[in-house]
Design a protein around this motif. Structure first.
Motif, PDB file in Angstrom:
ATOM      1  N   THR A   1       0.816  -1.267   0.099  1.00  0.00           N
ATOM      2  CA  THR A   1      -0.218  -0.125   0.103  1.00  0.00           C
ATOM      3  C   THR A   1       0.768   1.147  -0.048  1.00  0.00           C
ATOM      4  N   VAL A   2       1.827   1.387   0.726  1.00  0.00           N
ATOM      5  CA  VAL A   2       2.764   2.430   1.024  1.00  0.00           C
ATOM      6  C   VAL A   2       3.650   2.646  -0.124  1.00  0.00           C
ATOM      7  N   ILE A   3       4.111   1.689  -0.446  1.00  0.00           N
ATOM      8  CA  ILE A   3       5.383   1.886  -1.459  1.00  0.00           C
ATOM      9  C   ILE A   3       4.296   2.114  -3.007  1.00  0.00           C
ATOM     10  N   GLY A   4       3.529   1.196  -3.315  1.00  0.00           N
ATOM     11  CA  GLY A   4       2.719   1.490  -4.442  1.00  0.00           C
ATOM     12  C   GLY A   4       2.015   2.838  -4.654  1.00  0.00           C
ATOM     13  N   SER A   5       1.612   3.368  -3.631  1.00  0.00           N
ATOM     14  CA  SER A   5       0.627   4.783  -3.712  1.00  0.00           C
ATOM     15  C   SER A   5       1.693   5.724  -3.792  1.00  0.00           C
ATOM     16  N   GLN A   6       2.897   5.695  -2.973  1.00  0.00           N
ATOM     17  CA  GLN A   6       4.081   6.720  -3.186  1.00  0.00           C
ATOM     18  C   GLN A   6       4.545   6.754  -4.527  1.00  0.00           C
ATOM     19  N   THR A   7       4.997   5.589  -5.017  1.00  0.00           N
ATOM     20  CA  THR A   7       5.647   5.573  -6.145  1.00  0.00           C
ATOM     21  C   THR A   7       4.821   6.098  -7.390  1.00  0.00           C
ATOM     22  N   LEU A   8       3.591   5.555  -7.498  1.00  0.00           N
ATOM     23  CA  LEU A   8       2.548   6.156  -8.387  1.00  0.00           C
ATOM     24  C   LEU A   8       2.364   7.529  -8.312  1.00  0.00           C
ATOM     25  N   THR A   9       2.204   8.057  -6.944  1.00  0.00           N
ATOM     26  CA  THR A   9       2.147   9.447  -6.746  1.00  0.00           C
ATOM     27  C   THR A   9       3.151  10.434  -7.446  1.00  0.00           C
TER      28      THR A   9
END
Length: 292
Positions: free
Chosen positions: A168-176
């Motif tokens: 959740t954290v890595i995926g959301s921050q990367t895409l952001t």
């Protein structure tokens, strides 16, 4: 537009939280008590309908697949189906938001109007409170909270939650951050003491708030006994996420559409984290049954 006095803004905020609590509790009870019956009703109806019976005779594999997707006794059935549908819906909402951003002036005008209208909330004392709220979703704070949450999950012997949290954290921050520099939208005029250096769209604070705090809410509330306890954790956690998201617009460091996009990105990856965690929980239960 002259800002309202601090005491009026604080009283309005408290009143909004109380009213939201009452409304959310009513909705929560409606979902908690009618949701399982509705799910069983959908499954039972699907099994009894003549049309589906005919399909079962002619297309046994297809009907078996549909039955598995509607099953309410395991996560890989109806819960996963609904979660997947919601994730797809978030993707379509995000695509529509991007289309409006690139192809029309209406969204830009709306963002500007909202930013001007928020001047009524920009009392200097109230802005300091808002600044403290927005600091809860600074990148450094979110990293520290994620590390601490991972440690607590490990110590509590719930290591199956950790992959979902990290996804959740890595995926959301990367895409952001990919979206920020790919779209490269300018931020609004800085009308308060707050400022930022990265591009505006989507809001990293909104993304991080719903991703990190949303998963922590889920991890705490999932196995709590009693509807009331789960509701309290869920409501006040969601209220915190909403306040962090709103703080970015009040501080004039993000447009409203930036915040909406951040919530959509974070929400999508939060659902992905839920799905992974529930899958691992289901696998763990199955191994426990086999071992027993």
């Amino acid at each position: 537009m002259t800002p309202l006095p601090f005491w009026q803004l604080l009283a309005g905020l408290i009143g909004l939280l109380v009213a939201g609590h009452i409304l959310a509790w009513w909705l929560w009870r409606a979902i908690a008590f009618s949701g399982p019956r509705l799910g069983r009703g959908i499954t039972g109806l699907a099994r009894r309908r003549r049309l589906l019976h005919a399909i079962q005779q002619r297309l046994p594999r297809t009907s078996a697949f549909v039955a598995r997707r509607l099953a309410v006794d395991r996560f890989s059935g109806l819960p996963l189906t609904l979660m997947t549908a919601l994730a797809v819906y978030l993707v379509f909402l995000g695509g529509g938001l991007l289309e409006d951003l690139f192809e029309g002036e209406e969204l830009t005008q709306f963002d500007q109007q909202v930013n001007v209208a928020l001047n009524v909330l920009r009392d200097p004392t109230f802005l300091h409170l808002v600044g403290a709220i927005t600091a809860l979703a600074n990148l450094e704070t979110l990293i520290a909270i994620t590390i601490v949450a991972t440690g607590f999950l490990w110590a509590d012997r719930r290591s199956q939650y950790i992959p979902g949290l990290l996804l959740t954290v890595i995926g959301s921050q990367t895409l952001t951050y990919i979206g920020k520099y790919a779209i490269d939208r300018d931020r609004p005029d800085f009308l308060t003491f707050a400022s930022a250096s990265t591009p505006s769209f989507p809001s990293g604070h909104a993304t991080g708030a719903i991703a990190v705090y949303g998963f922590i809410i889920y991890a705490i509330a999932r196995d709590l006994p009693g509807v009331w306890r789960r509701f309290e954790v869920g409501y006040w956690g969601c209220a915190l996420i909403a306040l962090i998201a709103a703080s970015r617009a009040i501080l004039s460091v993000h447009f409203a559409s930036d915040i909406a996009a951040g919530l959509l990105v974070g929400g999508f990856w939060l659902l992905s984290g839920f799905a992974l965690t529930e899958y691992l929980n289901e696998r763990r239960r199955e191994r426990g049954l086999l071992a027993g």
